[in-house]
Design an enzyme around this catalytic site. Structure first.
Site, PDB file in Angstrom:
ATOM      1  N   HIS A  72      39.008 -20.323  21.854  1.00  0.00           N
ATOM      2  CA  HIS A  72      39.725 -19.681  22.808  1.00  0.00           C
ATOM      3  C   HIS A  72      38.698 -19.333  23.632  1.00  0.00           C
ATOM      4  O   HIS A  72      37.918 -18.417  23.124  1.00  0.00           O
ATOM      5  CB  HIS A  72      40.491 -18.589  22.525  1.00  0.00           C
ATOM      6  CG  HIS A  72      42.265 -19.401  21.914  1.00  0.00           C
ATOM      7  ND1 HIS A  72      43.066 -17.904  21.458  1.00  0.00           N
ATOM      8  CD2 HIS A  72      42.755 -20.402  21.046  1.00  0.00           C
ATOM      9  CE1 HIS A  72      44.406 -18.822  21.568  1.00  0.00           C
ATOM     10  NE2 HIS A  72      43.635 -20.095  20.683  1.00  0.00           N
ATOM     11  N   TYR A 201      48.407 -10.415  25.434  1.00  0.00           N
ATOM     12  CA  TYR A 201      48.250  -8.685  25.107  1.00  0.00           C
ATOM     13  C   TYR A 201      48.845  -8.231  26.501  1.00  0.00           C
ATOM     14  O   TYR A 201      48.102  -7.650  27.454  1.00  0.00           O
ATOM     15  CB  TYR A 201      46.644  -8.194  25.357  1.00  0.00           C
ATOM     16  CG  TYR A 201      46.126  -8.417  24.219  1.00  0.00           C
ATOM     17  CD1 TYR A 201      45.673  -9.654  24.365  1.00  0.00           C
ATOM     18  CD2 TYR A 201      45.670  -7.648  22.363  1.00  0.00           C
ATOM     19  CE1 TYR A 201      44.095  -9.552  23.048  1.00  0.00           C
ATOM     20  CE2 TYR A 201      44.853  -7.448  21.884  1.00  0.00           C
ATOM     21  CZ  TYR A 201      44.458  -8.941  21.932  1.00  0.00           C
ATOM     22  OH  TYR A 201      43.487  -9.275  20.479  1.00  0.00           O
ATOM     23  N   PRO A 293      43.968  -2.849  15.325  1.00  0.00           N
ATOM     24  CA  PRO A 293      43.721  -4.867  15.269  1.00  0.00           C
ATOM     25  C   PRO A 293      43.737  -4.412  16.372  1.00  0.00           C
ATOM     26  O   PRO A 293      43.304  -5.889  17.339  1.00  0.00           O
ATOM     27  CB  PRO A 293      44.999  -4.598  14.433  1.00  0.00           C
ATOM     28  CG  PRO A 293      45.590  -3.726  14.706  1.00  0.00           C
ATOM     29  CD  PRO A 293      44.786  -2.064  14.443  1.00  0.00           C
ATOM     30  N   LYS A 297      38.520  -6.709  15.659  1.00  0.00           N
ATOM     31  CA  LYS A 297      37.092  -6.274  15.247  1.00  0.00           C
ATOM     32  C   LYS A 297      36.783  -5.796  13.797  1.00  0.00           C
ATOM     33  O   LYS A 297      36.261  -6.352  13.425  1.00  0.00           O
ATOM     34  CB  LYS A 297      36.981  -4.866  16.109  1.00  0.00           C
ATOM     35  CG  LYS A 297      36.316  -4.876  17.432  1.00  0.00           C
ATOM     36  CD  LYS A 297      35.201  -6.122  18.082  1.00  0.00           C
ATOM     37  CE  LYS A 297      34.968  -6.675  19.346  1.00  0.00           C
ATOM     38  NZ  LYS A 297      35.096  -8.131  19.254  1.00  0.00           N
ATOM     39  N   TYR A 385      35.402  -8.198  23.597  1.00  0.00           N
ATOM     40  CA  TYR A 385      36.436  -8.966  23.157  1.00  0.00           C
ATOM     41  C   TYR A 385      34.853  -9.794  21.968  1.00  0.00           C
ATOM     42  O   TYR A 385      35.659 -10.058  20.859  1.00  0.00           O
ATOM     43  CB  TYR A 385      36.974  -9.243  23.454  1.00  0.00           C
ATOM     44  CG  TYR A 385      38.470  -9.792  22.891  1.00  0.00           C
ATOM     45  CD1 TYR A 385      38.982  -8.925  22.676  1.00  0.00           C
ATOM     46  CD2 TYR A 385      37.910 -11.341  22.806  1.00  0.00           C
ATOM     47  CE1 TYR A 385      40.136  -9.329  21.775  1.00  0.00           C
ATOM     48  CE2 TYR A 385      39.897 -11.972  22.560  1.00  0.00           C
ATOM     49  CZ  TYR A 385      40.610 -10.935  21.686  1.00  0.00           C
ATOM     50  OH  TYR A 385      41.221 -11.477  20.751  1.00  0.00           O
TER      51      TYR A 385
HETATM   52  P1  RFL Z   1      39.224  -6.211   2.331  1.00  0.00           P
HETATM   53  O1  RFL Z   1      39.941  -7.503   3.150  1.00  0.00           O
HETATM   54  O2  RFL Z   1      40.614  -4.657   2.456  1.00  0.00           O
HETATM   55  O3  RFL Z   1      38.871  -6.419   0.824  1.00  0.00           O
HETATM   56  C1  RFL Z   1      38.856  -5.526  -0.585  1.00  0.00           C
HETATM   57  C2  RFL Z   1      39.067  -6.415  -1.106  1.00  0.00           C
HETATM   58  O4  RFL Z   1      38.713  -5.781  -2.166  1.00  0.00           O
HETATM   59  C3  RFL Z   1      39.905  -5.310  -3.374  1.00  0.00           C
HETATM   60  N1  RFL Z   1      39.777  -4.279  -3.914  1.00  0.00           N
HETATM   61  C4  RFL Z   1      38.852  -3.953  -4.812  1.00  0.00           C
HETATM   62  N2  RFL Z   1      39.213  -4.499  -5.896  1.00  0.00           N
HETATM   63  C5  RFL Z   1      38.676  -3.937  -7.651  1.00  0.00           C
HETATM   64  N3  RFL Z   1      38.794  -2.785  -7.811  1.00  0.00           N
HETATM   65  C6  RFL Z   1      39.265  -1.804  -6.191  1.00  0.00           C
HETATM   66  N4  RFL Z   1      39.741  -0.549  -7.366  1.00  0.00           N
HETATM   67  C7  RFL Z   1      39.912  -2.353  -5.030  1.00  0.00           C
HETATM   68  N5  RFL Z   1      40.236  -2.320  -4.592  1.00  0.00           N
HETATM   69  C8  RFL Z   1      40.379  -2.777  -3.720  1.00  0.00           C
HETATM   70  C9  RFL Z   1      40.977  -5.385  -2.362  1.00  0.00           C
HETATM   71  O5  RFL Z   1      41.818  -6.269  -2.957  1.00  0.00           O
HETATM   72  C10 RFL Z   1      40.682  -6.378  -1.382  1.00  0.00           C
HETATM   73  O6  RFL Z   1      40.793  -8.059  -2.220  1.00  0.00           O
HETATM   74  O7  RFL Z   1      38.425  -5.801   3.214  1.00  0.00           O
HETATM   75  P2  RFL Z   1      36.572  -5.834   4.084  1.00  0.00           P
HETATM   76  O8  RFL Z   1      36.566  -7.364   3.132  1.00  0.00           O
HETATM   77  O9  RFL Z   1      35.935  -5.472   4.081  1.00  0.00           O
HETATM   78  O10 RFL Z   1      37.586  -7.148   4.846  1.00  0.00           O
HETATM   79  C11 RFL Z   1      37.566  -6.327   5.759  1.00  0.00           C
HETATM   80  C12 RFL Z   1      39.353  -6.946   6.978  1.00  0.00           C
HETATM   81  O11 RFL Z   1      40.344  -7.346   5.869  1.00  0.00           O
HETATM   82  C13 RFL Z   1      40.116  -6.597   8.037  1.00  0.00           C
HETATM   83  O12 RFL Z   1      38.684  -5.537   8.913  1.00  0.00           O
HETATM   84  C14 RFL Z   1      40.262  -6.991   9.165  1.00  0.00           C
HETATM   85  O13 RFL Z   1      41.613  -7.656   8.488  1.00  0.00           O
HETATM   86  C15 RFL Z   1      41.430  -5.963  10.259  1.00  0.00           C
HETATM   87  N6  RFL Z   1      42.459  -7.228  10.798  1.00  0.00           N
HETATM   88  C16 RFL Z   1      41.150  -8.017  11.730  1.00  0.00           C
HETATM   89  N7  RFL Z   1      40.003  -8.096  11.953  1.00  0.00           N
HETATM   90  C17 RFL Z   1      39.531  -8.937  12.741  1.00  0.00           C
HETATM   91  O14 RFL Z   1      38.060  -8.521  13.196  1.00  0.00           O
HETATM   92  N8  RFL Z   1      39.863  -9.830  13.966  1.00  0.00           N
HETATM   93  C18 RFL Z   1      41.585  -9.089  13.945  1.00  0.00           C
HETATM   94  O15 RFL Z   1      42.127 -10.115  14.446  1.00  0.00           O
HETATM   95  C19 RFL Z   1      41.676  -8.758  12.636  1.00  0.00           C
HETATM   96  N9  RFL Z   1      43.861  -8.142  12.474  1.00  0.00           N
HETATM   97  C20 RFL Z   1      43.407  -6.858  10.514  1.00  0.00           C
HETATM   98  C21 RFL Z   1      44.028  -7.441  12.039  1.00  0.00           C
HETATM   99  C22 RFL Z   1      43.734  -6.274   9.612  1.00  0.00           C
HETATM  100  C23 RFL Z   1      45.519  -6.316   9.723  1.00  0.00           C
HETATM  101  N10 RFL Z   1      46.127  -5.863   9.298  1.00  0.00           N
HETATM  102  C24 RFL Z   1      47.171  -6.462   8.169  1.00  0.00           C
HETATM  103  C25 RFL Z   1      45.560  -4.447   8.560  1.00  0.00           C
HETATM  104  C26 RFL Z   1      45.505  -7.766  12.131  1.00  0.00           C
HETATM  105  C27 RFL Z   1      46.065  -7.189  11.479  1.00  0.00           C
HETATM  106  C28 RFL Z   1      48.167  -7.028  11.219  1.00  0.00           C
HETATM  107  C1  PHB Z   2      45.834 -11.991  14.715  1.00  0.00           C
HETATM  108  O1  PHB Z   2      46.032 -13.114  15.410  1.00  0.00           O
HETATM  109  O2  PHB Z   2      46.735 -11.355  13.760  1.00  0.00           O
HETATM  110  C2  PHB Z   2      45.380 -10.725  15.537  1.00  0.00           C
HETATM  111  C3  PHB Z   2      45.017 -11.459  17.112  1.00  0.00           C
HETATM  112  C4  PHB Z   2      44.057 -10.560  17.762  1.00  0.00           C
HETATM  113  C5  PHB Z   2      44.451  -9.295  17.606  1.00  0.00           C
HETATM  114  C6  PHB Z   2      44.743  -8.555  16.755  1.00  0.00           C
HETATM  115  C7  PHB Z   2      45.553  -9.312  15.338  1.00  0.00           C
HETATM  116  O3  PHB Z   2      43.915  -7.952  18.493  1.00  0.00           O
END
Ligand code: RFL
Ligand code: PHB
Length: 389
Positions: A72, A201, A293, A297, A385
């Site tokens: 994008h 957005y 989110p 980031k 961004y």
């Molecule tokens: P994770 O992905 O939470 O992984 C942690 C892992 O550790 C395991 N765990 C354990 N394992 C062993 N023993 C224990 N006691 C444990 N406790 C936990 C868990 O099961 C899991 O598998 O952390 P990590 O690797 O630091 O990654 C971070 C990302 O997942 C997170 O920051 C992103 O998903 C945030 N996020 C977004 N980030 C972006 O850069 N771009 C995006 O577009 C974006 N959109 C989002 C998001 C997060 C969202 N949610 C659901 C919070 C959109 C959403 C809706």
């Molecule tokens: C997503 O596609 O899940 C998404 C995209 C942009 C954001 C957050 C989540 O800022």
């Protein structure tokens, strides 16, 4: 059992770190609480910064991302019934890729297993021991048996609810910074063609909305909601009515509807725990920091944390120097605080705060108008961004 690096958590942070270390000839064991199927199907992030794409590509795990992800070059800001394009590529020379986090996870798991890497799924009762000595240990249960893993370092990549951060020793310097927002995001997955070529957005008095995508046939939509609300209160008809109301516009654009096959609500917080190192225990990714989110980031920060850590560990094993490792927390936090700032700014700019005065609502609109009318302000948003710093 003994290894060089014990990694807790097989999220993007833990798996990528294990893979980067493997490329440098450093051995690690990843301990994950959930099953492989579970981590490979949990829907989370979508947006990858150029820097994240570059790291995945250099590490040899970017092939599917490049062929199946969507590049994008811009995003749209919608308010007052009009859409305004922010041309990311023209303003910064960079782009983003929309490629789902669980696909990144699949690629990383496949690469670790192909290299005969040690990733243990469904471990239980993970506990950290002697982290402030040169021989830290992790005890855990796997398949009903109790084990101990000795390592040179333990890296907590276990997310916000993990065990690593609570195991950081209490010390005078330890600080937690937090802001919990008075709203959440209602997220849906929909079977339909994309409504827009770029992410939208939208700011609206009824609340924020985001039009994102997953694949040519699956779309990801979000709208601001009460964090204590329940998905059962939202029929499909009510969801569509709310999204149409928030995305109303004067240019004839219309959101495409389709079959909604997943609904969830997430809370929103900003959180940073410092420092990210104590003795032989390090934290990376969501274990150390959370962003709302809105700035997309979180995953990107997790990737940049582990890149720094991998370089530090490489220096330790190659040259016997702990300089980079000891500088890890400060180096990572510089970027983290800027991403925290951007995520907070985007959240403040786009969401409706129930307690905002009429004056504050006008200020929010004026800020949006400034961004879409000032190349300088649009560039600042675009640089943040795409992660161009
Ligand atoms: P994770 O992905 O939470 O992984 C942690 C892992 O550790 C395991 N765990 C354990 N394992 C062993 N023993 C224990 N006691 C444990 N406790 C936990 C868990 O099961 C899991 O598998 O952390 P990590 O690797 O630091 O990654 C971070 C990302 O997942 C997170 O920051 C992103 O998903 C945030 N996020 C977004 N980030 C972006 O850069 N771009 C995006 O577009 C974006 N959109 C989002 C998001 C997060 C969202 N949610 C659901 C919070 C959109 C959403 C809706
Ligand atoms: C997503 O596609 O899940 C998404 C995209 C942009 C954001 C957050 C989540 O800022």
């Amino acid at each position: 059992m003994r290894t060089q690096i014990a990694i807790i958590g097989a999220g993007p942070a833990g798996l990528l770190l294990s893979h980067l270390l493997h490329l440098e000839g450093i051995e690690s064991v990843v301990l994950e609480a959930r099953s492989r199927t579970d981590i490979e199907s949990t829907i989370r992030a979508g947006v990858l910064e150029q820097g994240t794409m570059d790291i995945l590509t250099q590490a040899g795990v970017g092939e599917r991302m490049r062929s199946e992800g969507a590049l994008h070059h811009g995003i749209e800001l919608a308010f007052d019934g009009a859409r305004h394009r922010i041309d990311l590529s023209e303003l910064t020379g960079k782009a983003i890729t929309v490629y789902p986090q669980h696909e990144v996870i699949k690629d990383l798991v496949a690469a670790r297993l192909a290299a005969k890497g040690s990733v243990l799924f469904e471990v239980a009762d993970v506990e950290l021991h002697d982290t402030q000595t040169l021989r830290p240990r992790v005890s855990y249960r796997h398949g009903g048996e109790a084990y101990t893993l000795e390592a040179d370092f333990i890296i907590g990549c276990d997310g916000y609810h993990g065990v690593a951060r609570p195991a950081m020793p209490a010390q005078e310097l330890r600080k937690n910074f937090q802001r919990i927002y008075p709203f959440g995001w209602f997220g849906i997955l929909v079977e339909s063609a994309p409504s827009s070529e770029e992410l939208i957005y939208a700011q609206h008095d009824r609340g924020y909305a985001l039009v994102s995508t997953r694949t040519p046939t699956v779309q990801r939509l979000y709208f601001q909601c009460d964090p204590s609300d329940h998905v059962d209160n939202w029929s499909d008809d009510r969801i569509w009515a709310e999204l149409h109301a928030r995305l109303e516009n004067h240019d004839g654009w219309k959101l495409k509807e389709g079959h909604i096959f997943q609904k969830n609500i997430i809370g929103m917080r900003s959180f940073v725990s410092t420092p990210m190192q104590a003795g032989r225990l390090f934290l990376a990714g969501d274990a150390a920091h959370i962003v709302p989110p809105t700035g997309a980031k979180g995953l990107n920060l997790a990737v940049s944390d582990v890149q720094l850590l991998a370089r530090g560990l490489e220096q330790f094993y190659r040259q016997g120097s702990e300089e980079r490792l000891n500088g890890y927390s400060d180096a990572a936090l510089k970027r983290i605080w800027r991403a925290e700032y951007f995520s907070w700014t985007m959240t403040r700019l786009l969401h409706t705060f129930a307690d905002a005065t009429p004056f504050e609502r006008e200020m929010q609109r004026a800020e949006l108008a400034n961004i879409v009318n000032s190349r300088a302000m649009a560039t600042a948003l675009a640089e943040n961004y795409v992660g161009a710093f």
